[in-house]
Structures are given as C-alpha cells and as structure tokens.
Design a protein around this motif. Structure first.
Motif, PDB file in Angstrom:
ATOM      1  N   ILE A 169       0.842  -1.204   0.000  1.00 18.40           N
ATOM      2  CA  ILE A 169       0.000   0.000   0.000  1.00 18.40           C
ATOM      3  C   ILE A 169       0.873   1.248   0.000  1.00 18.40           C
ATOM      4  CG2 ILE A 169      -1.809   1.266   1.209  1.00 18.40           C
ATOM      5  CD1 ILE A 169      -2.687  -1.352   2.484  1.00 18.40           C
ATOM      6  N   LEU A 170       0.592   2.146  -0.936  1.00 17.68           N
ATOM      7  CA  LEU A 170       1.257   3.438  -1.003  1.00 17.68           C
ATOM      8  C   LEU A 170       0.363   4.471  -0.335  1.00 17.68           C
ATOM      9  CD1 LEU A 170       3.416   5.428  -2.046  1.00 17.68           C
ATOM     10  CD2 LEU A 170       2.162   5.513  -4.208  1.00 17.68           C
ATOM     11  N   TYR A 171       0.896   5.110   0.708  1.00 11.54           N
ATOM     12  CA  TYR A 171       0.158   6.132   1.448  1.00 11.54           C
ATOM     13  C   TYR A 171       0.622   7.512   0.995  1.00 11.54           C
ATOM     14  CZ  TYR A 171      -1.354   2.374   4.561  1.00 11.54           C
ATOM     15  OH  TYR A 171      -1.904   1.219   5.079  1.00 11.54           O
ATOM     16  N   LEU A 172      -0.341   8.328   0.555  1.00 10.22           N
ATOM     17  CA  LEU A 172      -0.080   9.687   0.102  1.00 10.22           C
ATOM     18  C   LEU A 172      -0.926  10.664   0.910  1.00 10.22           C
ATOM     19  CD1 LEU A 172      -0.306   9.000  -3.746  1.00 10.22           C
ATOM     20  CD2 LEU A 172       1.792   9.245  -2.414  1.00 10.22           C
ATOM     21  N   LEU A 173      -0.462  11.880   1.010  1.00 14.41           N
ATOM     22  CA  LEU A 173      -1.165  12.888   1.780  1.00 14.41           C
ATOM     23  C   LEU A 173      -2.166  13.623   0.908  1.00 14.41           C
ATOM     24  CD1 LEU A 173      -1.024  13.966   4.704  1.00 14.41           C
ATOM     25  CD2 LEU A 173       0.495  15.755   3.862  1.00 14.41           C
ATOM     26  N   GLY A 174      -3.335  13.970   1.458  1.00 15.08           N
ATOM     27  CA  GLY A 174      -4.328  14.721   0.706  1.00 15.08           C
ATOM     28  C   GLY A 174      -5.597  14.915   1.498  1.00 15.08           C
ATOM     29  N   ARG A 175      -6.562  15.565   0.873  1.00 10.29           N
ATOM     30  CA  ARG A 175      -7.887  15.684   1.489  1.00 10.29           C
ATOM     31  C   ARG A 175      -8.938  15.879   0.398  1.00 10.29           C
ATOM     32  NH1 ARG A 175      -9.767  21.050   2.295  1.00 10.29           N
ATOM     33  NH2 ARG A 175      -8.194  22.659   1.919  1.00 10.29           N
ATOM     34  N   LYS A 176     -10.172  15.510   0.710  1.00 10.62           N
ATOM     35  CA  LYS A 176     -11.278  15.635  -0.232  1.00 10.62           C
ATOM     36  C   LYS A 176     -11.984  16.980  -0.048  1.00 10.62           C
ATOM     37  CE  LYS A 176     -13.099  11.784   1.256  1.00 10.62           C
ATOM     38  NZ  LYS A 176     -14.036  10.650   1.437  1.00 10.62           N
ATOM     39  N   GLU A 177     -12.419  17.543  -1.168  1.00 13.29           N
ATOM     40  CA  GLU A 177     -13.165  18.795  -1.095  1.00 13.29           C
ATOM     41  C   GLU A 177     -14.033  18.945  -2.342  1.00 13.29           C
ATOM     42  OE1 GLU A 177     -11.636  23.068  -1.710  1.00 13.29           O
ATOM     43  OE2 GLU A 177     -11.540  22.763   0.455  1.00 13.29           O
ATOM     44  N   GLU A 178     -15.354  18.833  -2.159  1.00 17.39           N
ATOM     45  CA  GLU A 178     -16.329  19.052  -3.230  1.00 17.39           C
ATOM     46  C   GLU A 178     -16.010  18.251  -4.490  1.00 17.39           C
ATOM     47  OE1 GLU A 178     -16.452  23.220  -3.847  1.00 17.39           O
ATOM     48  OE2 GLU A 178     -17.299  23.663  -1.868  1.00 17.39           O
ATOM     49  N   GLY A 179     -15.784  16.980  -4.311  1.00 19.96           N
ATOM     50  CA  GLY A 179     -15.536  16.109  -5.448  1.00 19.96           C
ATOM     51  C   GLY A 179     -14.124  16.140  -5.977  1.00 19.96           C
ATOM     52  N   ASN A 180     -13.329  17.060  -5.476  1.00 20.07           N
ATOM     53  CA  ASN A 180     -11.930  17.135  -5.887  1.00 20.07           C
ATOM     54  C   ASN A 180     -11.031  16.552  -4.811  1.00 20.07           C
ATOM     55  OD1 ASN A 180     -12.318  18.414  -8.379  1.00 20.07           O
ATOM     56  ND2 ASN A 180     -12.442  20.427  -7.409  1.00 20.07           N
ATOM     57  N   LEU A 181      -9.851  16.277  -5.212  1.00 19.44           N
ATOM     58  CA  LEU A 181      -8.799  15.866  -4.298  1.00 19.44           C
ATOM     59  C   LEU A 181      -7.788  16.996  -4.229  1.00 19.44           C
ATOM     60  CD1 LEU A 181      -7.423  13.587  -2.620  1.00 19.44           C
ATOM     61  CD2 LEU A 181      -6.394  12.801  -4.746  1.00 19.44           C
ATOM     62  N   LEU A 182      -7.482  17.469  -3.036  1.00 16.64           N
ATOM     63  CA  LEU A 182      -6.448  18.482  -2.854  1.00 16.64           C
ATOM     64  C   LEU A 182      -5.215  17.802  -2.289  1.00 16.64           C
ATOM     65  CD1 LEU A 182      -8.381  21.558  -1.400  1.00 16.64           C
ATOM     66  CD2 LEU A 182      -7.593  21.190  -3.738  1.00 16.64           C
ATOM     67  N   VAL A 183      -4.068  18.038  -2.931  1.00 12.93           N
ATOM     68  CA  VAL A 183      -2.855  17.313  -2.553  1.00 12.93           C
ATOM     69  C   VAL A 183      -1.665  18.264  -2.503  1.00 12.93           C
ATOM     70  CG1 VAL A 183      -3.693  15.163  -3.571  1.00 12.93           C
ATOM     71  CG2 VAL A 183      -2.263  16.697  -4.940  1.00 12.93           C
ATOM     72  N   PRO A 184      -0.656  17.960  -1.653  1.00 11.82           N
ATOM     73  CA  PRO A 184       0.606  18.705  -1.690  1.00 11.82           C
ATOM     74  C   PRO A 184       1.423  18.304  -2.910  1.00 11.82           C
ATOM     75  CG  PRO A 184       0.749  16.955  -0.071  1.00 11.82           C
ATOM     76  CD  PRO A 184      -0.661  16.960  -0.581  1.00 11.82           C
ATOM     77  N   ALA A 185       2.509  19.031  -3.148  1.00 13.94           N
ATOM     78  CA  ALA A 185       3.302  18.829  -4.362  1.00 13.94           C
ATOM     79  C   ALA A 185       3.839  17.411  -4.482  1.00 13.94           C
ATOM     80  CB  ALA A 185       4.454  19.835  -4.399  1.00 13.94           C
ATOM     81  N   GLU A 186       4.329  16.840  -3.363  1.00 17.20           N
ATOM     82  CA  GLU A 186       4.892  15.488  -3.407  1.00 17.20           C
ATOM     83  C   GLU A 186       3.849  14.472  -3.862  1.00 17.20           C
ATOM     84  OE1 GLU A 186       7.322  17.892  -0.560  1.00 17.20           O
ATOM     85  OE2 GLU A 186       5.175  17.586  -0.887  1.00 17.20           O
ATOM     86  N   THR A 187       2.605  14.625  -3.370  1.00 21.09           N
ATOM     87  CA  THR A 187       1.536  13.714  -3.782  1.00 21.09           C
ATOM     88  C   THR A 187       1.194  13.910  -5.244  1.00 21.09           C
ATOM     89  OG1 THR A 187       0.611  13.613  -1.536  1.00 21.09           O
ATOM     90  CG2 THR A 187      -0.857  13.031  -3.344  1.00 21.09           C
ATOM     91  N   LEU A 188       1.202  15.161  -5.722  1.00 20.73           N
ATOM     92  CA  LEU A 188       0.896  15.414  -7.131  1.00 20.73           C
ATOM     93  C   LEU A 188       1.902  14.718  -8.033  1.00 20.73           C
ATOM     94  CD1 LEU A 188      -1.003  17.100  -9.019  1.00 20.73           C
ATOM     95  CD2 LEU A 188       0.845  18.793  -9.073  1.00 20.73           C
TER      96      LEU A 188
END
Length: 604
Positions: free
Chosen positions: A6-25
């Motif tokens: 399992i690869l764990y990445l940082l992020g959060r959900k917001e109104e159908g979108n995924l918001l992520v930091p640069a490393e996750t992108l």
C-alpha cells in the motif's frame, strides 16, 4: 486491500476534488503514467501535515504544505483505484515517516520518500508485469535515483529542489514587488542539458548510435574504428541521457506547471531552449498525453501571472551539470584540505580558544563483554556477511555500544538503529531487550533484507524495518543509536534525537564527509561559530580527522585530536539544547580507528 503493498499519500477531499501537496501530485502523475495496478493507493486525510525539518531551527519553510494552496486533482480522471483513511487508521510506520510511504503487506517493513516509494512502485509493477513499458523508467541496471538526496546532487534536484520550486510557483512566491523572479532551478536544468550525458557502456552505445544514424558506409566504418575518447560527445535527449527514466516523469510534472503558469510572462524558448526541446519531446509521449488530465485542474485555476506583464528577473546560475560524478563539476580538491600549513593554522585557532576536547574517562554504566559464543549463530555479526578479518573488532565495537545503551535504556523504550546496515546493532539490542521496540532505519534495501533474514531466524518480534533516508524518518522514540554513521549522517542522527529529546549513542565515521546540506550547517555549535571557525577551517578539520591510520603513523595523533574537536563541536550543540553529554573512547582502542562514542541524555 491487503493482497498488495500500500502506497500512502497525503491529501484531502473537497467538493468532489482531491487536494494534494506537491509530493503527492508528482507521485500521482507518475502512477497515472504507469497506469498503476501494482500497489494500492491510500490518501491519508490528516490536517497536521508530515513536514520534515529543513534547517537547524526546525523551520519547514522549504516544505511548506499549506492546505489552502494544495493542488486540485479531479478524482474521476485517476485511472487506478484510491481509498481514503484517517492517519489513526493507518499502520504506525506511516506516522513514523514523511509521506509518501509504501507499507509492505506481508512484513513490518515500509519504504519512505518520494523517489524511493516511486522506485518500489516501478519495481513491483515490473515484477507483476515483466514486459510493462515502465520498466525502462528504472534506468541502467535499475539504478535511477537510487542514491539518497543527502549525497546525490541529482536526486536532491529531482526530489527536493524542483518540488520546492513547484510550491513556490504555485503559491505565487516567485512574484515580489511586482516582479517575477524566474526560479533558478529552471536555468540549472537548462545548464544540465548543455553537458554531455554520462553513459554506461559508452562505447557500445555510441557505436550503436553510429550504426543507426550514419548512412555513408565509409564514414560509418571510420567512426566505428575509433576509441571511445575519440568519438564525439552525444547530447541529452532525456534528463539522464538517451533514455527516458523516472526522473523525466517526475520533472515533467513540475515543468508542465511552470510552463503553463508562466508562459505569458517568460519566453521559455529563448530562456531555456534545451529544456523546451526536452519538454516537447515528452509532450509527444503517448503515456504522458494520457496522464495530462491529472494536472488539468491545477493549470486551469486562477493564474496571477496572467494579470499583468511583469518584469522578469533572471538569476545568475553557475554553469554545471547536475550529476555528482560529472568531471567538470567544481569540487574542492580534498588534498587542499590536508596541507600541513592549513592544518596548523586551524589547530592554532582552536588552541587559542578555551575549548577542551578531552575524553571522559568514566563511561555511562559498567563495561559489558558480550558472550558471543553462547548466543545463537544468527546474532553474530558474521551472519550479516561480515568478513572474518573484521569479526573480532566488530564484536568489540558492539560490546561498547551495548554497554552504553544498557546504562541509558528504560523498559519499553523505542530504540532507533539509524544507518542500520545489516542490523548488527539493532539485532543484538532486540535480542537483549525484548520489552523494547527496535526500529531499523536504513536506505539500502539489500542491507535491510540481510537484517530481516537474521531477525526471522532468531524469531524476534520487536523489530520493524524502515527503508528511508534519515531526512524522512520522523517517528517518536526514546533512544537513537548509530555505529559508524558516515560524515553528515552522524549529525542527522543527532538532529533527529534533538527533535524528540531522545537519548543518543553515536559512533561517528568519515569525518571528511561533513559538509553543509539542505538540513545542516557547520560548525554545529555557537561556540565554534563564535571563535570564529570558518566553513573552510571546519572542512580542513574534518579531512584531517580521517588521518587516523595506526599508532605508528605520524599523522594519527593529529588526526585523533581533530576528531575530538569535531565531536566536541557536536556535543556542545547538544549541551546547548539541554543534554548532559560524554565523549567516550571505545575499548580497546584498536577496535576501530574511528573509536569515539558520543553519549547524551536530556537533563530534567
């Protein structure tokens, strides 16, 4: 979910979108390029972000992960499944490391860091699908960005510097006082392309290129008869040479956003034509084309660069390759650091100060000589593939380390064996301290695999494996230990202990390897800075410290004195942070030329 790693990445959900930091992108784009199906992907929903310190003051400026400026991603465009979890639902190893982190499904083993986790994903993909097109991304013999950022200019550029530049561009930090300050990393990449690629099997590659491109038979035969040194240099097509690698995909993620956001302000074709040639080449790649939708929302959001025509400030950038091994890269000549006149000058400066770099003759606790012959065979350093000629001295070193740890440890402590290698230190501690949890932190997978084989043989249940650079470990622990941590690694280990107010037992090595990086500066302590001791003085001191050959060598005594000065500087920093410290000479002295133990316990 548990059938795959399992690869764990940082992020959060917001109104159908995924918001992520640069490393996750960057990670998501690479996964999209490979059409990932080799690892499961979990987005960790966490408000207090994984941020690794980047300065001695533990200020995370260069890893700013402000959620308000995270990158938007359309979840519907992602071609592989993702799931979401709170940090509290994830294995403890996830919170011990800076994300991204891959946790192995079958073992207490994780791999942390952007480059390392993506490398593992590629390796898993190729193992599952041997003919997969992404196999080439691993580079020659699978070595693409295998070296850690602390020692590799190239890995640091791809994993840290360009990613930080992406944040600065996205957060509009390159606009100041109505001017656009062109990021220097764009020009550094342009300069990189001006140098010939470093080719593995260079003669074979050049001869094949000649066969493929030279049509005139006579000229072709003439060129094929030449030696490698007589053949013309080849040009970069991709970031690392003639073949596309993981570095290209990672860098494309960042440069696509640079170009998209600043194209109305910067004439990239004039400013960096070689970068643009590379960029357009990648834009024609079919898998890059299929992955671009993942970046679309980021490039569509309001762009302040389009509001007005800004004055572009172009920085001065040294012309150099981004390869550590490039022969034209400026490197201080190591011989220049060991001229006796220079050494005498530095020692005179230190001699006029009030610094006393003496040993403490009273080590913490009673000396221990371990009964190695009575222990299971897998506990011996010999089982860690140590040569017989070094076995006795390694056992003596471990006697000293264990003696120090036993005098400081409490029942139930979490102990981290940093730079663990084959686990010589951590395994004996796990065996002798079953109530303690032992974390083996090491960035070389083959070394950790040797350690795991020994742990499995001994049936130890209190060991976890964290394959990562020191910079990416951020777990909570009580005592940090390292045996012969090379150069800056000793200071990185001590820095981790300072952050946790943890006890430390450190045996330094390779003093000539100390040098400033994106985390550390030298000298370490205010006392040494106030002498003042310059960086060049300090490097002379470090290189001279490595002249500890044997008792009969005339340079040895001088080298040992310089070792004491370097380690005294380290301990003075610890003392300024509230530690009670000792500098102990391991016994017998012949167990190693690098026979110092640095001990520290936080004062109540």
């Amino acid at each position: 979910m548990m059938d795959q790693d399992i690869l764990y990445l940082l992020g959060r959900k917001e109104e159908g979108n995924l918001l992520v930091p640069a490393e996750t992108l960057v990670a998501l784009f690479t996964l999209q390029y490979c059409q990932n199906s080799a690892v499961d992907v979990v987005i960790v929903l966490k408000k207090e972000l994984h941020v690794s310190p980047t300065t001695d003051d533990c200020k995370p400026e260069s890893r700013d992960n402000s959620e308000e400026k995270w990158f938007p991603v359309d979840v519907d465009c992602i071609v592989f499944p993702i799931s979401f979890k709170e940090l509290s639902e994830c294995p403890s190893m996830v919170s011990n490391c800076v994300l991204p982190v891959i946790v192995m499904s079958s073992d207490a083993w994780c791999v942390a860091g952007l480059c390392s986790s993506l490398r593992v994903m590629l390796i898993k993909t190729v193992k599952k699908y041997p003919t997969h097109y992404c196999k080439k991304l691993l580079g020659f013999r699978g070595g693409c960005m295998q070296a850690c950022a602390e020692v590799s200019v190239w890995t640091k550029f791809c994993e840290i510097e360009v990613v930080n530049t992406l944040k600065e561009v996205h957060y509009d930090k390159v606009i100041r006082d109505g001017k656009l300050y062109l990021p220097k990393d764009i020009l550094r990449f342009e300069n990189h392309f001006q140098f010939p690629p470093i080719l593995h099997n260079g003669l074979k590659i050049k001869q094949q290129y000649i066969r493929d491109t030279v049509k005139d038979r006579t000229e072709r035969q003439r060129l094929l008869s030449l030696k490698l040194s007589e053949l013309p240099e080849m040009e970069h097509e991709y970031a690392e040479g003639l073949n596309m690698t993981m570095a290209d995909v990672m860098l494309f993620t960042c440069f696509h956003i640079f170009v998209s956001k600043m194209k109305n302000q910067v004439c990239f074709d004039d400013m960096c034509p070689l970068v643009m040639k590379w960029y357009r080449l990648l834009c024609e790649n079919e898998y890059i084309k299929h992955s671009l939708s993942l970046l679309q929302k980021t490039t569509e959001i309001h762009n302040p660069f389009q509001d007005n025509i800004l004055e572009v400030i172009v920085p001065e950038v040294q012309r150099e390759s981004l390869y550590n091994s490039d022969p034209e890269r400026y490197k201080p000549r190591w011989r220049a650091f060991t001229h006796q006149d220079d050494i005498d000058k530095v020692l005179e400066i230190l001699g006029c100060s009030s610094i006393d770099p003496s040993y403490d003759n009273h080590p913490l606790g009673d000396s221990i000589t371990l009964p190695w012959s009575e222990y299971p065979g897998a506990l011996s350093p010999q089982e860690g593939q140590l040569p017989q000629s070094r076995l006795e001295r390694k056992c003596q070193q471990l006697d000293n380390i264990v003696s120090a740890v036993m005098s400081m440890v409490n029942e139930g402590d979490v102990i981290v064996d940093f730079c663990a290698g084959g686990g010589h230190v951590g395994i004996i501690l796990a065996y002798l301290l079953p109530s303690c949890k032992i974390l083996l932190v090491e960035n070389k997978d083959h070394s950790l695999k040797r350690a795991k084989q020994r742990v499995d043989t001994l049936k130890l249940k209190n060991v976890e494996y964290l394959q990562c650079n020191l910079d990416y470990f951020q777990g909570t622990f009580d005592l940090g230990v390292c045996l012969h941590a090379c150069g800056v690694a000793t200071d990185l280990v001590m820095q981790k202990c300072f952050e946790q107010k943890a006890k430390f037992v450190c045996c330094p090595c390779c003093y000539g390897g100390v040098r400033p990086n994106h985390i550390l500066e030298y000298p370490r302590s205010k006392t040494y800075k106030d002498i003042p001791l310059t960086l060049e003085d300090y490097l002379i001191l470090g290189h001279t410290s490595d002249q500890t050959h044997d008792e009969n060598n005339p340079k040895t005594e001088q080298g040992q004195l310089c070792m004491r000065f370097i380690d005294n500087d380290r301990l003075l920093l610890a003392q300024s942070l509230g530690y009670s410290t000792k500098l102990v000479l391991m016994q017998p002295k012949s167990c190693s030329p690098k026979n110092h133990l640095l001990l520290g316990v936080i004062e109540n």
